[in-house]
Every structure is written in structure tokens, then in C-alpha cells.
Design a protein around this motif. Sequence first.
Motif, mmCIF file in Angstrom:
data_model
loop_
_atom_site.group_PDB
_atom_site.id
_atom_site.type_symbol
_atom_site.label_atom_id
_atom_site.label_comp_id
_atom_site.label_asym_id
_atom_site.label_seq_id
_atom_site.Cartn_x
_atom_site.Cartn_y
_atom_site.Cartn_z
ATOM 1 N N PRO A 181 -8.398 13.100 -6.023
ATOM 2 C CA PRO A 181 -7.914 11.764 -5.649
ATOM 3 C C PRO A 181 -8.522 10.694 -6.540
ATOM 4 O O PRO A 181 -9.676 10.788 -6.961
ATOM 5 C CB PRO A 181 -8.376 11.603 -4.198
ATOM 6 C CG PRO A 181 -8.634 12.998 -3.727
ATOM 7 C CD PRO A 181 -9.075 13.775 -4.919
ATOM 8 N N THR A 182 -7.769 9.678 -6.856
ATOM 9 C CA THR A 182 -8.248 8.606 -7.732
ATOM 10 C C THR A 182 -9.374 7.805 -7.089
ATOM 11 O O THR A 182 -10.262 7.298 -7.790
ATOM 12 C CB THR A 182 -7.088 7.658 -8.080
ATOM 13 O OG1 THR A 182 -6.508 7.171 -6.860
ATOM 14 C CG2 THR A 182 -6.039 8.376 -8.897
ATOM 15 N N ASP A 183 -9.378 7.680 -5.778
ATOM 16 C CA ASP A 183 -10.438 6.924 -5.098
ATOM 17 C C ASP A 183 -11.569 7.819 -4.614
ATOM 18 O O ASP A 183 -12.491 7.355 -3.947
ATOM 19 C CB ASP A 183 -9.855 6.146 -3.916
ATOM 20 C CG ASP A 183 -9.182 7.054 -2.891
ATOM 21 O OD1 ASP A 183 -9.112 8.286 -3.126
ATOM 22 O OD2 ASP A 183 -8.707 6.539 -1.872
ATOM 23 N N GLY A 184 -11.501 9.094 -4.943
ATOM 24 C CA GLY A 184 -12.543 10.022 -4.555
ATOM 25 C C GLY A 184 -12.442 10.540 -3.144
ATOM 26 O O GLY A 184 -13.112 11.514 -2.774
ATOM 27 N N LEU A 185 -11.577 9.930 -2.301
ATOM 28 C CA LEU A 185 -11.450 10.343 -0.904
ATOM 29 C C LEU A 185 -10.096 10.980 -0.624
ATOM 30 O O LEU A 185 -10.008 12.034 0.004
ATOM 31 C CB LEU A 185 -11.676 9.154 0.021
ATOM 32 C CG LEU A 185 -11.559 9.427 1.529
ATOM 33 C CD1 LEU A 185 -12.616 10.446 1.948
ATOM 34 C CD2 LEU A 185 -11.716 8.140 2.321
ATOM 35 N N GLY A 186 -9.063 10.334 -1.140
ATOM 36 C CA GLY A 186 -7.726 10.862 -0.924
ATOM 37 C C GLY A 186 -7.251 10.666 0.499
ATOM 38 O O GLY A 186 -7.611 9.699 1.178
ATOM 39 N N ASP A 209 0.821 -1.208 0.000
ATOM 40 C CA ASP A 209 0.000 0.000 0.000
ATOM 41 C C ASP A 209 0.863 1.270 0.000
ATOM 42 O O ASP A 209 0.397 2.343 -0.399
ATOM 43 C CB ASP A 209 -0.911 0.022 1.234
ATOM 44 C CG ASP A 209 -1.918 -1.129 1.225
ATOM 45 O OD1 ASP A 209 -2.213 -1.637 0.124
ATOM 46 O OD2 ASP A 209 -2.390 -1.518 2.320
ATOM 47 N N ASN A 235 -5.221 15.107 -2.434
ATOM 48 C CA ASN A 235 -4.625 14.017 -3.201
ATOM 49 C C ASN A 235 -3.357 13.544 -2.493
ATOM 50 O O ASN A 235 -2.541 14.369 -2.057
ATOM 51 C CB ASN A 235 -4.296 14.507 -4.610
ATOM 52 C CG ASN A 235 -3.956 13.377 -5.557
ATOM 53 O OD1 ASN A 235 -3.218 12.450 -5.222
ATOM 54 N ND2 ASN A 235 -4.491 13.454 -6.768
ATOM 55 N N SER A 244 -9.505 17.026 2.708
ATOM 56 C CA SER A 244 -9.102 15.891 1.883
ATOM 57 C C SER A 244 -8.238 16.381 0.726
ATOM 58 O O SER A 244 -8.631 17.294 -0.006
ATOM 59 C CB SER A 244 -10.337 15.164 1.342
ATOM 60 O OG SER A 244 -9.957 14.117 0.473
#
Length: 528
Positions: A370-375, A283, A410, A408
Motif C-alpha cells: 500500500p502507498t500509505d503503508g496501511l492499505g 477520497d 492494497n 491488510s
Amino acid sequence: MSVSAAFRGSLVSVWRCGSCCDLRLQPCFDSSVISRRRRAACRSSLKLFVSSSELRLRSKRRFLCRVTNTETEPESNDDKEKEMHEDGEKASSADSFTEGQLGPQSLGTDESINSESENKLQDGIQGADDMQVASGSPLPGVKPQQLDESMRMSKETIEVLKDQVFGFDTFFVTSQEPYEGGVLFKGNLRGQAAKSYEKISIRMQNKFEEQYKLFLLVNPEDDNPVAVVVPRTTLQPETTAVPEWFAAGAFGLVTVFTLLLRNVPALQSNLLSTLDNLNLLKDGLPGALVTLLILGVHELSHILVAKSCGVQLGVPYLVPSWQIGSFGAITRIVNIVPKREDLLKVAVAGPLAGFSVGLVLLLLGFFLPPTDGLGVVVDASVFHESLLAGGIAKLLLGDVLKEGTPISVNPLVIWAWAGLLINAINSIPAGELDGGRISFAIWGRKASARFTAASIGLLGLSSLFNDVAFYWVALIFFLQRGPIAPLSEEVTDPDQKYVTLGILVLFIGLLICLPYPFPFTDEVMSSF
């Protein structure tokens, strides 16, 4: 041209001229009755000479120094030889006159004087290991060792250097001292240092080929140029018990692990759990790759510029850090750097490239979602840790950035920020860090030593409040505090454009390391 030397009476005394270190002949006493005190004074002044040949040589220097007070070269070699020949004849007549009148009781025999001079020179050479030039720094690669006679410079070689290699058109020698098996010449530098160094080097090459190495340095005692000539056999490269590539590889593996660990908060709280959860390290791979990219660009820039400047670098050692993943890399310079401008180019290249890539990635992190929408959710107060990062965050995020409010962002912002911080730490003007080499190249050795002391002191105070500063000051003190090895020619200042780049690197590093002192919201600003 002719030499003006008047002999009044039967004897003369000799002393030094303070302006150009020439020798002048003046009456010591008349032909009448001579007092014992004056006779003793004359004998004391005449002890400055070790032989009649040295008197002729110094008389030549006196003539050349009086004729050439400017830093220009003679019109032709024929004119110079003619002038020196005429002066030599007059000096010879003075020698014969002095020797004929004084006799052995006043001056002593040539054999005894030559013997005394030879003993003094030999004693001076024996003490060469204790001599130092610039702030106690050794010559590159010279370890504390006992130099045998085969490695020491003979007095005949020293005379050839002084009389035939150095000269009034490059470096007018006024005194000499033993140094590291060689000799240190003090005197007056003529013309531009770079051109004089080149002329002296060519003459040494013609006389001795590759036997000796020339350094043109700055004396820390009076800030005047000094020339050092040492046998190349004393400049042996350092050796290590462990091969460099093996040691660098081991440090690199540990650094990769700490970079992965830094980007996995779940493992940072309990390091022992890492062995049971190695799969979680994946990760932290994206963050580790971004930081390694910035570090790689930094080191690659060093290597490319060093190659173009004729500077040889050792294998870079990545330094692991539990706090920020890595402290950067330690890269040794394994050969003698030609001049300060070359050192400045090499030192500036790494941080400048690292800052450029890091700033681009930091800006992309603020602009890209952010790529996952949350960052990564962080508290806004973290941006107070850097004046540069906090200023950019306030400029781009505006009122979204509020005190005590989670935000939040990136993850690229955090990763790029870590890379910028590592570059900034290496830009601290201390020791043999990039910043220390930059300050040395711009302002010289003495100023660099002061910057090093001030930086270590400030880091020491900061370590009371920040553990990163504590580990970093320990690293500098034990591994990177220097001093920087002497360059071939340290007198010439670098070109102004490279000086500007060096100051820019130091300034950016300062912006990254200093905290952001201003509140992020207008309400807090009013109450503040």
C-alpha cells in the motif's frame, strides 16, 4: 434424362412424396365402372392443385428433386434448362390429358380454383402480424403495428421468390406461410448454409435490389432451417422519446456518483450526510477511476470489434449500483447482425478485455505494498465470496490468510475485484447480456432460452440471501431478458476458436461469482 409417368386408364390422381416433396402421377381408377367412393377420393386429391400452371411448376420440381438428390449444382445452366424444358412438355401433356378427360364436374373451372387460391393467399397475408419464427422473438426494430397494403408482399413477388430466387441448389421450398408482411418458406437447405444464403441474397439483389430482407433461421418447432423474406420498410429502427446521448449522460453521472460513494465507507452508512460532506467523495476517486478503467476497456473492446464485424452499437448506458458502484453498461445492437460468429466476436470482446485488465490489476494489488503503508484492513473471510479471488489470495498470501484474522491489503485488490465482479455479472448467460449473447451464438436460440430461464431462477434463489442478486435479477427481467433479435443467418455454427473463447469467458465469470468453499488454514481444514 426423361420423366417416368405412366397413365393407366383415363384419369390420374396426384399426391406428395414424403422424401423430397415431389409430385407423382399414378392410376386412380381404370376405364371400367368407377365407384362413387373412388371418384370422390380422386376429386379430393386433385384439389391440391390451384391451376394447371401450378401442376407444371410442381412437376418440374419433382423432376429436379429426383434427379438431384445430392447437394451438388447442375453441370451447366444449358443442361438444367434442357431438362426442365423436356419435363415441362410432359407435364403440359399431362395437364391437357387431365383437363380433357375430367371436365368441369370433377375438377371445376380454372377461374373458380384460381379465385379460391387467391382468397386463401390473401387471408394468409392478412394474418401475417400474428406469425412468429423463433421463440416469439420479433424481427429487429419491428414494433406491433398494422401493416398497410403498400408494405405487404404481393403474391406475384412471392411466386418470383419461390420460382426464381430460391432453388434446388440453395433452398428447396416445400411450403410457405405469411410472416410480418412477408413470407416464411419451409423446405430443404442445400449445401452449406452460408454459401446458400449468399447465393439467395445475390439473386434477390438482382431481382428486387434493396426492397426485401432475407433471414435464414432455425424453426424452433422442428429445428429445421426456414427462410424469411420481409419488406425492408417493416424494419424501421426504434425511436426514443429522449435523445440517447442525453439519457446515457444522465445515467453516467449517477454511476460516477455511486462509484465514488462506494469507495467512501463513512458516507455509505448515512447517505443523507453526503450532501453535507461532498468533499469526502474525492477520497473515492482512485477506486472509481480503476473501476471505470475496467468498464471503459470492456466497452471500447465491444465497439472496436463490432466495427470490424459490421455491427452497429447504440450508446452505452452505465447502470448505477449502491452496492458495487455499477452493474456495468447496457449496449443495444441497432442493426441486423450478419451471423452467429459475428455476434460471438462482439459479445466475447468486452468481458475478455475486462477480465484481462482486472486480473492484471488484482495481481498487482497483491504484489505491491500500500502507498500509505496501511492499505485497507479487511477480514480474511471476505475472500470466501469469490472462488477466483479466494484461490489467488490463498496461493499468493499462504499462511498469512487465516480464518477470522484481519489482513491488510492494497486497495487496488478491492478495486480490481469490483471491476472483475461487474464483468462477471455481465457474463451471466441470460437474455441480452454478454453471456446471453455468447450462449446464443454458440448453442443457438433454443439453448439460449433455457440458459436464460435457469440463470434467472438461480439469481432469484440467490436474492433471498444477497441483495446484489435481487437487484440484478430485476434488471435482467425488465431490461435485458431479450429475446435476441434474429440474425441474417442463424444456421451456421461459429468457428471453434471463437467458441473456445466464449466458453472461457463463461467459465471465468462462473469462477468469480461462485464462493470459495475451502478453509484457508490447515487446522480449520482438519476440524472441518
